[in-house]
Design a protein around this motif. Structure first.
Motif, PDB file in Angstrom:
ATOM      1  N   GLN A 116      14.991  -0.013   9.044  1.00  0.00           N
ATOM      2  CA  GLN A 116      13.970  -1.116   8.962  1.00  0.00           C
ATOM      3  C   GLN A 116      12.428  -0.676   9.711  1.00  0.00           C
ATOM      4  OE1 GLN A 116      16.114  -3.094   8.292  1.00  0.00           O
ATOM      5  NE2 GLN A 116      15.625  -4.998  10.045  1.00  0.00           N
ATOM      6  N   GLN A 117      12.146   0.532   9.367  1.00  0.00           N
ATOM      7  CA  GLN A 117      11.366   1.279   9.712  1.00  0.00           C
ATOM      8  C   GLN A 117      10.075   0.746   8.210  1.00  0.00           C
ATOM      9  OE1 GLN A 117       9.377   5.524   9.631  1.00  0.00           O
ATOM     10  NE2 GLN A 117       9.798   4.672  11.853  1.00  0.00           N
ATOM     11  N   LYS A 118       8.717   0.191   8.124  1.00  0.00           N
ATOM     12  CA  LYS A 118       7.740  -0.066   7.111  1.00  0.00           C
ATOM     13  C   LYS A 118       7.207   0.943   7.162  1.00  0.00           C
ATOM     14  CE  LYS A 118      10.023  -4.070   6.939  1.00  0.00           C
ATOM     15  NZ  LYS A 118      11.056  -4.610   7.970  1.00  0.00           N
ATOM     16  N   TRP A 119       6.594   1.353   6.171  1.00  0.00           N
ATOM     17  CA  TRP A 119       5.430   2.430   5.966  1.00  0.00           C
ATOM     18  C   TRP A 119       4.163   1.578   5.181  1.00  0.00           C
ATOM     19  CZ3 TRP A 119       7.103   7.774   3.744  1.00  0.00           C
ATOM     20  CH2 TRP A 119       8.363   8.981   5.170  1.00  0.00           C
ATOM     21  N   ILE A 120       3.190   1.896   5.810  1.00  0.00           N
ATOM     22  CA  ILE A 120       2.268   0.146   5.947  1.00  0.00           C
ATOM     23  C   ILE A 120       1.079   1.895   4.636  1.00  0.00           C
ATOM     24  CG2 ILE A 120       0.063  -0.202   6.145  1.00  0.00           C
ATOM     25  CD1 ILE A 120       1.788  -1.202   9.035  1.00  0.00           C
ATOM     26  N   TRP A 121       0.707   1.618   3.504  1.00  0.00           N
ATOM     27  CA  TRP A 121      -0.138   2.098   2.510  1.00  0.00           C
ATOM     28  C   TRP A 121      -2.026   1.806   3.007  1.00  0.00           C
ATOM     29  CZ3 TRP A 121      -3.153   0.916  -1.578  1.00  0.00           C
ATOM     30  CH2 TRP A 121      -3.726   1.720  -2.026  1.00  0.00           C
ATOM     31  N   MET A 122      -2.319   2.557   3.958  1.00  0.00           N
ATOM     32  CA  MET A 122      -3.669   2.393   4.434  1.00  0.00           C
ATOM     33  C   MET A 122      -5.041   2.594   3.243  1.00  0.00           C
ATOM     34  SD  MET A 122      -5.388   2.154   7.987  1.00  0.00           S
ATOM     35  CE  MET A 122      -7.280   1.775   8.612  1.00  0.00           C
ATOM     36  N   ASN A 123      -6.287   1.563   2.478  1.00  0.00           N
ATOM     37  CA  ASN A 123      -7.118   2.331   1.713  1.00  0.00           C
ATOM     38  C   ASN A 123      -7.953   1.806   1.266  1.00  0.00           C
ATOM     39  OD1 ASN A 123      -8.029   4.492   0.040  1.00  0.00           O
ATOM     40  ND2 ASN A 123      -7.462   3.266  -1.700  1.00  0.00           N
ATOM     41  N   PHE A 124      -9.040   1.890   2.218  1.00  0.00           N
ATOM     42  CA  PHE A 124     -10.225   0.535   1.495  1.00  0.00           C
ATOM     43  C   PHE A 124     -11.856   1.553   1.042  1.00  0.00           C
ATOM     44  CE2 PHE A 124      -8.114  -0.736   4.868  1.00  0.00           C
ATOM     45  CZ  PHE A 124      -8.702  -2.334   4.857  1.00  0.00           C
ATOM     46  N   GLU A 125     -11.031   2.864  -0.581  1.00  0.00           N
ATOM     47  CA  GLU A 125     -11.566   3.550  -1.146  1.00  0.00           C
ATOM     48  C   GLU A 125     -12.302   2.149  -2.199  1.00  0.00           C
ATOM     49  OE1 GLU A 125     -14.492   5.647  -0.513  1.00  0.00           O
ATOM     50  OE2 GLU A 125     -14.139   5.555   1.497  1.00  0.00           O
ATOM     51  N   SER A 126     -12.516   2.611  -3.254  1.00  0.00           N
ATOM     52  CA  SER A 126     -12.052   1.310  -4.375  1.00  0.00           C
ATOM     53  C   SER A 126     -11.245   2.700  -5.129  1.00  0.00           C
ATOM     54  CB  SER A 126     -13.593   1.615  -5.373  1.00  0.00           C
ATOM     55  OG  SER A 126     -13.991   2.847  -5.851  1.00  0.00           O
ATOM     56  N   PRO A 127     -10.133   2.448  -6.496  1.00  0.00           N
ATOM     57  CA  PRO A 127      -9.662   3.117  -7.723  1.00  0.00           C
ATOM     58  C   PRO A 127     -10.505   4.591  -7.908  1.00  0.00           C
ATOM     59  CG  PRO A 127      -9.603   0.679  -7.481  1.00  0.00           C
ATOM     60  CD  PRO A 127     -10.809   0.807  -6.442  1.00  0.00           C
ATOM     61  N   SER A 128     -11.807   4.123  -8.319  1.00  0.00           N
ATOM     62  CA  SER A 128     -12.333   5.736  -8.747  1.00  0.00           C
ATOM     63  C   SER A 128     -12.595   6.440  -7.585  1.00  0.00           C
ATOM     64  CB  SER A 128     -13.832   4.744  -9.508  1.00  0.00           C
ATOM     65  OG  SER A 128     -13.823   3.757 -10.006  1.00  0.00           O
ATOM     66  N   ASN A 129     -12.800   6.057  -6.559  1.00  0.00           N
ATOM     67  CA  ASN A 129     -12.804   7.285  -5.504  1.00  0.00           C
ATOM     68  C   ASN A 129     -11.671   7.485  -4.839  1.00  0.00           C
ATOM     69  OD1 ASN A 129     -15.050   7.835  -5.960  1.00  0.00           O
ATOM     70  ND2 ASN A 129     -15.858   5.837  -5.099  1.00  0.00           N
ATOM     71  N   THR A 130     -10.359   7.368  -5.040  1.00  0.00           N
ATOM     72  CA  THR A 130      -8.841   7.473  -4.629  1.00  0.00           C
ATOM     73  C   THR A 130      -8.513   8.355  -5.380  1.00  0.00           C
ATOM     74  OG1 THR A 130      -8.903   5.372  -3.632  1.00  0.00           O
ATOM     75  CG2 THR A 130      -6.953   6.675  -3.521  1.00  0.00           C
ATOM     76  N   ALA A 131      -7.628   9.403  -5.206  1.00  0.00           N
ATOM     77  CA  ALA A 131      -6.971  10.537  -5.494  1.00  0.00           C
ATOM     78  C   ALA A 131      -5.506   9.671  -5.859  1.00  0.00           C
ATOM     79  CB  ALA A 131      -6.904  11.546  -4.671  1.00  0.00           C
ATOM     80  N   ARG A 132      -5.159   9.654  -6.994  1.00  0.00           N
ATOM     81  CA  ARG A 132      -3.592   9.269  -7.588  1.00  0.00           C
ATOM     82  C   ARG A 132      -2.869  10.472  -7.470  1.00  0.00           C
ATOM     83  NH1 ARG A 132      -3.363   4.945 -12.687  1.00  0.00           N
ATOM     84  NH2 ARG A 132      -0.509   5.043 -12.647  1.00  0.00           N
ATOM     85  N   ILE A 133      -1.995   9.971  -6.116  1.00  0.00           N
ATOM     86  CA  ILE A 133      -1.276  11.644  -5.009  1.00  0.00           C
ATOM     87  C   ILE A 133      -0.038  10.850  -6.416  1.00  0.00           C
ATOM     88  CG2 ILE A 133      -0.386  11.859  -3.750  1.00  0.00           C
ATOM     89  CD1 ILE A 133      -2.546  11.194  -2.260  1.00  0.00           C
ATOM     90  N   PRO A 134       0.944  11.785  -7.029  1.00  0.00           N
ATOM     91  CA  PRO A 134       2.029  11.417  -7.652  1.00  0.00           C
ATOM     92  C   PRO A 134       2.874  11.206  -6.691  1.00  0.00           C
ATOM     93  CG  PRO A 134       1.208  13.953  -8.345  1.00  0.00           C
ATOM     94  CD  PRO A 134       0.805  12.939  -7.219  1.00  0.00           C
ATOM     95  N   GLY A 135       3.883  10.434  -7.261  1.00  0.00           N
ATOM     96  CA  GLY A 135       5.631   9.673  -6.395  1.00  0.00           C
ATOM     97  C   GLY A 135       5.089   8.962  -5.439  1.00  0.00           C
ATOM     98  N   LEU A 136       4.344   8.074  -5.245  1.00  0.00           N
ATOM     99  CA  LEU A 136       3.861   7.480  -4.509  1.00  0.00           C
ATOM    100  C   LEU A 136       4.378   5.649  -4.291  1.00  0.00           C
ATOM    101  CD1 LEU A 136       0.076   7.814  -2.996  1.00  0.00           C
ATOM    102  CD2 LEU A 136       2.330   8.480  -1.738  1.00  0.00           C
ATOM    103  N   ASN A 137       4.538   5.157  -5.584  1.00  0.00           N
ATOM    104  CA  ASN A 137       5.218   4.146  -5.827  1.00  0.00           C
ATOM    105  C   ASN A 137       6.752   4.158  -5.498  1.00  0.00           C
ATOM    106  OD1 ASN A 137       3.708   3.105  -7.535  1.00  0.00           O
ATOM    107  ND2 ASN A 137       4.848   3.294  -9.239  1.00  0.00           N
ATOM    108  N   ASN A 138       7.495   2.895  -4.869  1.00  0.00           N
ATOM    109  CA  ASN A 138       8.601   2.809  -3.802  1.00  0.00           C
ATOM    110  C   ASN A 138       8.757   3.264  -3.220  1.00  0.00           C
ATOM    111  OD1 ASN A 138      10.159   1.352  -6.712  1.00  0.00           O
ATOM    112  ND2 ASN A 138       9.774   2.981  -7.119  1.00  0.00           N
ATOM    113  N   MET A 139       7.596   4.062  -2.534  1.00  0.00           N
ATOM    114  CA  MET A 139       7.338   4.673  -1.225  1.00  0.00           C
ATOM    115  C   MET A 139       7.347   4.139  -0.027  1.00  0.00           C
ATOM    116  SD  MET A 139       5.614   8.520  -0.472  1.00  0.00           S
ATOM    117  CE  MET A 139       7.032   9.238  -1.272  1.00  0.00           C
ATOM    118  N   PHE A 140       6.316   3.308   0.063  1.00  0.00           N
ATOM    119  CA  PHE A 140       5.276   2.099   0.529  1.00  0.00           C
ATOM    120  C   PHE A 140       5.803   0.951   0.655  1.00  0.00           C
ATOM    121  CE2 PHE A 140       2.699   5.856   0.142  1.00  0.00           C
ATOM    122  CZ  PHE A 140       1.933   5.980   1.710  1.00  0.00           C
TER     123      PHE A 140
END
Length: 363
Positions: A116-140
């Motif tokens: 039942q645990q939820k993982w929350i993806w928090m980000n307040f940078e723009s896409p241009s300034n956000t690293a696209r880390i592999p493996g995040l789809n279906n993780m949060f």
């Protein structure tokens, strides 16, 4: 014939018993459907009866704050915040700040996640300034950003209604101004589109520029004094993306300067503030035309004051990062217990920008 009748009844009873067993299994085994039903029922209960334990896995930008602040500052009761990673197995939710994952998904919790645990993806940078880390789809499970279509939307600022029923209306009178146009910039990069706009505009109008590469770095108090002393302020974003409208706009509004904005489209800005509260660079065919408009407003007080009519109905509210964001996440968990997963995080966040940060064409 009697024996055949008894055999038919046995088959009927067996089918009936099988039906009851199947119904029982559907309702009492931990199937997806039953968990969803149980969780939907939890959303209508009093959140105070169901405290939420939220684990802050990574302090956003290493900014710590009072873990008891949710109730006292943001009126979010029954929210238990912790940074103790030993509680990862029993936390209702784990909040993870994208920037602090530091390019590597191995910095995320490595223990099996409770059902039942939820993982929350928090980000307040723009896409241009956000690293696209592999493996995040279906993780949060939950998104927490400035975007209006996020699960938890916390914009950099907002306008909130002012109740003037019991006081006489008085038009806002701006502070005394001794500068026409100002800009405070900390990330001055010649290739940025906003810098190209600035270089073109300064050919026609004087711009007072502050920051690391200019007169000096300014303190918070100096920042307020500078912006409030200017008739117009360059609220230029560092990149163009949907809903990426930062404190640059809201600070200018709050301090009595008319924002000249560069960022997403005018239509996008008008989802946050009234259309007559700002000037958009896209409203003009050239920076020369924009400068001509600024001179007109500078010499016509009635036209200039029209940009402050929004103050009759609203006031500026700035978001408090990161504590307000965390507390709103906790409140969301209280009220939304159903299962969900972010299956298209990359496509949703990185692939929906309004435009690229490319140099514009000038006339």
């Amino acid at each position: 014939m009697m024996a055949g009748c008894k055999s038919w009844r046995c088959v009927w009873y067996a089918l009936l018993l099988l039906f009851v067993i199947v119904i029982g299994l559907l309702c009492y085994t931990p199937s997806f459907r039953c968990l969803t039903q149980e969780n939907e029922e939890a959303t209508v209960r009093n959140p105070a009866d169901h405290p939420v334990l939220l684990l802050i896995w990574l302090w956003p930008f290493n900014q710590t704050f009072d873990l008891e602040c949710c109730n006292s500052r943001f009126n979010v009761p029954s929210c238990v915040l912790t940074d103790d990673r030993d509680s990862v197995g029993k936390a209702d939710a784990v909040l993870i700040h994208h920037r602090d994952v530091a390019w590597d998904a191995s910095n995320l919790p490595q223990v099996p996640r409770p059902l039942q645990q939820k993982w929350i993806w928090m980000n307040f940078e723009s896409p241009s300034n956000t690293a696209r880390i592999p493996g995040l789809n279906n993780m949060f499970n939950i998104s927490l950003t400035y975007r209006k279509d996020a699960d938890i939307s916390v914009p950099y600022g907002s306008l909130v209604p002012v109740d003037r029923r019991f006081e006489a209306f008085v038009d806002f009178v701006p502070f005394e101004k001794d500068k026409l146009v100002c800009w405070i910039v900390s990330n001055y990069r010649p290739e940025h589109r906003r810098v190209q706009y600035y270089k073109q505009l300064r050919k026609y109008v004087q711009i007072h520029v502050y920051g690391d590469l200019f007169e000096k770095r300014v303190s918070d108090e100096e920042y307020k004094d500078i912006v409030s002393s200017c008739k117009f302020y360059l609220s230029f974003e560092n990149s163009v993306h949907k809903d990426y409208i930062t404190e640059k706009l809201f600070n200018a509004l709050d301090l009595g300067a008319v924002p000249i904005v560069f960022g997403p489209s005018r239509r996008n800005y008008e989802r946050f503030v009234p259309g007559d509260a700002f000037i958009h660079v896209d409203d003009f065919p050239s920076m020369k035309a924009l400068a001509k408009h600024l001179f007109l407003l500078n010499h016509n007080e009635a036209l200039y004051l029209r940009y402050f009519r929004w103050r009759r109905r609203f006031r500026v509210k700035m978001s408090t990062f990161p504590e307000e964001n965390v507390c709103q996440a906790c409140e969301y968990i209280q009220r939304n217990r159903q299962y969900q997963v972010l299956t298209n995080l990359y496509q949703w966040f990185w692939d929906t920008s309004e435009g690229l940060d490319m140099p514009p064409s000038f006339y």
